[in-house]
Design an enzyme around this catalytic site. Structure first.
Site, PDB file in Angstrom:
ATOM      1  N   GLU A  59      71.339 -26.199  75.460  1.00 56.91           N
ATOM      2  CA  GLU A  59      71.867 -25.984  76.812  1.00 56.91           C
ATOM      3  C   GLU A  59      71.338 -24.707  77.459  1.00 56.91           C
ATOM      4  O   GLU A  59      71.486 -23.616  76.895  1.00 56.91           O
ATOM      5  CB  GLU A  59      73.396 -25.911  76.727  1.00 56.91           C
ATOM      6  CG  GLU A  59      74.097 -25.620  78.024  1.00 56.91           C
ATOM      7  CD  GLU A  59      75.602 -25.494  77.855  1.00 56.91           C
ATOM      8  OE1 GLU A  59      76.307 -25.590  78.866  1.00 56.91           O
ATOM      9  OE2 GLU A  59      76.063 -25.298  76.710  1.00 56.91           O
ATOM     10  N   GLU A  76      83.786 -29.163  82.402  1.00 59.60           N
ATOM     11  CA  GLU A  76      83.759 -27.839  81.786  1.00 59.60           C
ATOM     12  C   GLU A  76      83.866 -26.784  82.880  1.00 59.60           C
ATOM     13  O   GLU A  76      82.913 -26.084  83.198  1.00 59.60           O
ATOM     14  CB  GLU A  76      82.480 -27.649  80.950  1.00 59.60           C
ATOM     15  CG  GLU A  76      82.576 -26.448  80.016  1.00 59.60           C
ATOM     16  CD  GLU A  76      81.258 -26.117  79.323  1.00 59.60           C
ATOM     17  OE1 GLU A  76      81.267 -25.931  78.113  1.00 59.60           O
ATOM     18  OE2 GLU A  76      80.221 -26.043  80.026  1.00 59.60           O
TER      19      GLU A  76
END
Length: 268
Positions: free
Chosen positions: A148, A246
């Site tokens: 990520e 998120e």
């Protein structure tokens, strides 16, 4: 739309093990977590309690981070951190075992900050080696390792999709082919990446998608990112996985936006 609630950043008014049930009560059938333990190798009782919380809530665990260190303290992963490489490797079998018990098959390996006094190339060499080991560890359960780009931490070297994909290509060159890009649209946009270009080029190969609005990293609709359009285009181009929620709650009901999106034909 299939959403998965990140219970490490949402529902934080509740004890961690109560959050899966709260996500279920809010209408969601899936959850994801950052590493929920203090050490790479927690005790069996702690693991059992975590697994039971998922099972008893009747939700699917769709994502779990490898141990990333002290996140509130600024750590962003152990993958490329020489002094903590053993901790990362000690974590691999634990993560795979939790995945086997819960049916989770996606595991986020935060790359780690640049360390003072350590050559960046040496860190990247270690990062590739450790990601390959992680890929091998979860391959036995059909798992995928996620890599990520992250914003807000200057020392974190992977800030764009291309930077992460470059590391993924190096891992693939070792013969390990189950490492994929985690496309967090908030992080990519905040770092100035061209999110639409990333989607056009790579959506079919995304390992996972996460969302928050910007600025602020709050609920969709609180900022100016075209999240609905980006998600829809990713779907059109072949991304079939869940969308991870998120973000940091800024409203009494952090999921109120879902019904609005559903009315528009893009939620649920």
């Amino acid at each position: 739309m299939s959403y998965t609630v990140n219970c490490s950043i949402l529902l934080t008014d509740l004890p961690l093990l109560e959050r899966p049930a709260a996500a279920r009560a809010a209408g969601f059938g899936a959850v994801e977590f950052w590493w929920p333990f203090e050490t790479s190798v927690p005790g069996e009782k702690d693991i059992d309690a975590f697994v039971a919380a998922i099972r008893d809530a009747g939700v699917q665990l769709t994502g779990l981070n490898f141990n990333a260190g002290d996140m509130p303290g600024g750590d962003r992963g152990l993958v490329s951190w020489p002094d903590r490489s053993q901790e990362f490797n000690d974590n691999l079998d634990v993560v795979a075992a939790i995945g086997e018990r819960t049916g989770c098959r996606a595991f986020n390996a935060l790359y780690g900050n640049r360390q003072g006094g350590v050559d960046a190339a040496a860190q990247d060499e270690l990062g590739v080696e450790n990601l390959a080991r992680a890929g091998q560890a979860v391959a036995r359960i059909g798992g995928t390792v996620l890599l990520e780009p992250v914003s807000g931490t200057p020392a974190y070297p992977l800030k764009t999709a291309d930077a992460a994909l470059g590391i993924i290509a190096q891992v693939a060159a070792t013969g390990v082919d189950n490492v994929r890009l985690l496309a967090d649209f908030y992080h990519l946009a905040t770092n100035g990446d061209d999110v639409e270009a990333v989607i056009e080029a790579h959506a079919a190969d995304f390992g996972h998608v996460q969302i928050a609005d910007a600025p602020g990293r709050h609920e969709p609709g609180t900022g100016n990112l075209p999240l609905q359009r980006w998600i829809a285009r990713s779907r059109e181009l072949g991304y079939a996985g869940p969308v991870g929620l998120e973000y940091k709650a800024s409203q009494q009901d952090p999921f109120a936006w879902v019904s609005t999106w559903s009315t528009a034909g893009v939620g649920a």
